[in-house]
Scaffold this motif. Structure first.
Motif, PDB file in Angstrom:
ATOM      1  N   VAL A  74       0.851  -1.186   0.000  1.00  0.00           N
ATOM      2  CA  VAL A  74       0.000   0.000   0.000  1.00  0.00           C
ATOM      3  C   VAL A  74       0.891   1.242   0.000  1.00  0.00           C
ATOM      4  CG1 VAL A  74      -1.921  -1.167   1.148  1.00  0.00           C
ATOM      5  CG2 VAL A  74      -0.222   0.020   2.533  1.00  0.00           C
ATOM      6  N   ALA A  75       0.397   2.303  -0.610  1.00  0.00           N
ATOM      7  CA  ALA A  75       1.174   3.547  -0.685  1.00  0.00           C
ATOM      8  C   ALA A  75       1.149   4.312   0.635  1.00  0.00           C
ATOM      9  CB  ALA A  75       0.640   4.428  -1.816  1.00  0.00           C
ATOM     10  N   ASP A  76       0.036   4.223   1.373  1.00  0.00           N
ATOM     11  CA  ASP A  76      -0.129   4.980   2.614  1.00  0.00           C
ATOM     12  C   ASP A  76      -0.739   4.053   3.663  1.00  0.00           C
ATOM     13  OD1 ASP A  76      -0.907   6.666   4.713  1.00  0.00           O
ATOM     14  OD2 ASP A  76      -1.530   8.278   3.362  1.00  0.00           O
ATOM     15  N   LEU A  77       0.096   3.454   4.493  1.00  0.00           N
ATOM     16  CA  LEU A  77      -0.367   2.493   5.488  1.00  0.00           C
ATOM     17  C   LEU A  77      -1.333   3.142   6.467  1.00  0.00           C
ATOM     18  CD1 LEU A  77      -0.185  -0.422   6.522  1.00  0.00           C
ATOM     19  CD2 LEU A  77       1.745   0.305   7.942  1.00  0.00           C
ATOM     20  N   ASP A  78      -1.050   4.353   6.914  1.00  0.00           N
ATOM     21  CA  ASP A  78      -1.915   5.009   7.896  1.00  0.00           C
ATOM     22  C   ASP A  78      -3.320   5.244   7.339  1.00  0.00           C
ATOM     23  OD1 ASP A  78       0.063   5.073   9.891  1.00  0.00           O
ATOM     24  OD2 ASP A  78       0.906   6.924   9.075  1.00  0.00           O
ATOM     25  N   ALA A  79      -3.421   5.666   6.093  1.00  0.00           N
ATOM     26  CA  ALA A  79      -4.739   5.893   5.485  1.00  0.00           C
ATOM     27  C   ALA A  79      -5.493   4.572   5.314  1.00  0.00           C
ATOM     28  CB  ALA A  79      -4.588   6.596   4.136  1.00  0.00           C
ATOM     29  N   GLN A 103       4.680  -2.599   8.406  1.00  0.00           N
ATOM     30  CA  GLN A 103       3.670  -3.591   8.071  1.00  0.00           C
ATOM     31  C   GLN A 103       2.714  -3.761   9.233  1.00  0.00           C
ATOM     32  OE1 GLN A 103       6.499  -6.775   7.587  1.00  0.00           O
ATOM     33  NE2 GLN A 103       5.729  -7.808   9.420  1.00  0.00           N
ATOM     34  N   VAL A 104       1.538  -4.315   8.923  1.00  0.00           N
ATOM     35  CA  VAL A 104       0.537  -4.634   9.931  1.00  0.00           C
ATOM     36  C   VAL A 104      -0.220  -5.859   9.435  1.00  0.00           C
ATOM     37  CG1 VAL A 104      -1.289  -3.155   8.991  1.00  0.00           C
ATOM     38  CG2 VAL A 104      -1.248  -3.641  11.431  1.00  0.00           C
ATOM     39  N   LEU A 105      -0.698  -6.682  10.370  1.00  0.00           N
ATOM     40  CA  LEU A 105      -1.518  -7.838  10.014  1.00  0.00           C
ATOM     41  C   LEU A 105      -2.970  -7.525  10.325  1.00  0.00           C
ATOM     42  CD1 LEU A 105       0.548 -10.869  11.338  1.00  0.00           C
ATOM     43  CD2 LEU A 105       0.279 -10.094   8.978  1.00  0.00           C
ATOM     44  N   ASN A 112      -8.713 -14.817   7.758  1.00  0.00           N
ATOM     45  CA  ASN A 112      -7.493 -15.020   6.982  1.00  0.00           C
ATOM     46  C   ASN A 112      -6.610 -13.786   7.120  1.00  0.00           C
ATOM     47  OD1 ASN A 112      -8.129 -17.588   5.655  1.00  0.00           O
ATOM     48  ND2 ASN A 112      -9.740 -16.410   4.640  1.00  0.00           N
ATOM     49  N   PRO A 113      -5.333 -13.972   7.441  1.00  0.00           N
ATOM     50  CA  PRO A 113      -4.466 -12.812   7.638  1.00  0.00           C
ATOM     51  C   PRO A 113      -4.013 -12.185   6.323  1.00  0.00           C
ATOM     52  CG  PRO A 113      -3.221 -14.815   8.000  1.00  0.00           C
ATOM     53  CD  PRO A 113      -4.645 -15.228   7.745  1.00  0.00           C
ATOM     54  N   ILE A 114      -3.934 -10.874   6.334  1.00  0.00           N
ATOM     55  CA  ILE A 114      -3.420 -10.080   5.227  1.00  0.00           C
ATOM     56  C   ILE A 114      -2.333  -9.192   5.809  1.00  0.00           C
ATOM     57  CG2 ILE A 114      -3.956  -8.384   3.423  1.00  0.00           C
ATOM     58  CD1 ILE A 114      -5.577 -10.982   3.194  1.00  0.00           C
ATOM     59  N   GLU A 115      -1.154  -9.196   5.204  1.00  0.00           N
ATOM     60  CA  GLU A 115      -0.104  -8.283   5.616  1.00  0.00           C
ATOM     61  C   GLU A 115      -0.163  -7.063   4.713  1.00  0.00           C
ATOM     62  OE1 GLU A 115       4.700  -8.024   5.286  1.00  0.00           O
ATOM     63  OE2 GLU A 115       3.880  -9.878   6.185  1.00  0.00           O
ATOM     64  N   LEU A 116      -0.383  -5.901   5.296  1.00  0.00           N
ATOM     65  CA  LEU A 116      -0.340  -4.645   4.557  1.00  0.00           C
ATOM     66  C   LEU A 116       1.062  -4.082   4.745  1.00  0.00           C
ATOM     67  CD1 LEU A 116      -3.754  -3.212   5.723  1.00  0.00           C
ATOM     68  CD2 LEU A 116      -3.264  -4.489   3.633  1.00  0.00           C
ATOM     69  N   PHE A 117       1.718  -3.761   3.648  1.00  0.00           N
ATOM     70  CA  PHE A 117       3.121  -3.356   3.709  1.00  0.00           C
ATOM     71  C   PHE A 117       3.327  -2.036   2.981  1.00  0.00           C
ATOM     72  CE2 PHE A 117       7.393  -3.247   1.866  1.00  0.00           C
ATOM     73  CZ  PHE A 117       8.167  -3.418   3.006  1.00  0.00           C
TER      74      PHE A 117
END
Length: 121
Positions: A74-79, A103-105, A112-117
């Motif tokens: 993702v371009a903006d993890l906080d958003a 990153q965050v899970l 199902n886990p998704i890692e956002l990076f």
């Protein structure tokens, strides 16, 4: 193109969740199965009643969850976190900083886990 299958409890809930992460519906076969696409990834969402969810000969019952996961950049993890939090998403962790970025899970509606990076660069 890569394809990944996730077992889900509710295909409609999964479709809404993955749409927030930039996936678009590619195919739908009745209520228990859909394929969503993002760039060169096709994600097969298999609900109850699909062949992937049937018990195995050993008696094992396939189920959602676990720790293997998709990594979605993702371009903006906080958003992204703010949008998912507002939608009631469940997070397995707070954001973690590493050498390549943050990153965050987050769990999809079936667990199902998704890692956002978000890359540093």
């Amino acid at each position: 193109m890569a394809s990944v299958r996730y077992l889900v409890r509710d295909v409609d809930a999964a479709l809404s969740f993955y749409a927030m992460l930039g996936f678009a519906l590619d195919a739908r076969w009745g209520p228990p199965f859909a394929i969503v696409k993002r760039d060169d990834l096709r994600l097969w969402l298999s609900g109850p009643g699909t062949s992937a969810a049937k018990p195995l000969a050993s008696g094992a019952q396939p189920a959602p969850g676990g720790w293997n996961r998709l990594v979605i950049e993702v371009a903006d993890l906080d958003a992204t976190l703010a949008a998912l939090t507002a939608a009631g998403a469940h997070f397995r962790s707070d954001p973690i900083a590493g050498p390549g970025g943050r990153q965050v899970l987050v769990d999809d509606p079936s667990g199902n886990p998704i890692e956002l990076f978000e890359s540093r660069g």
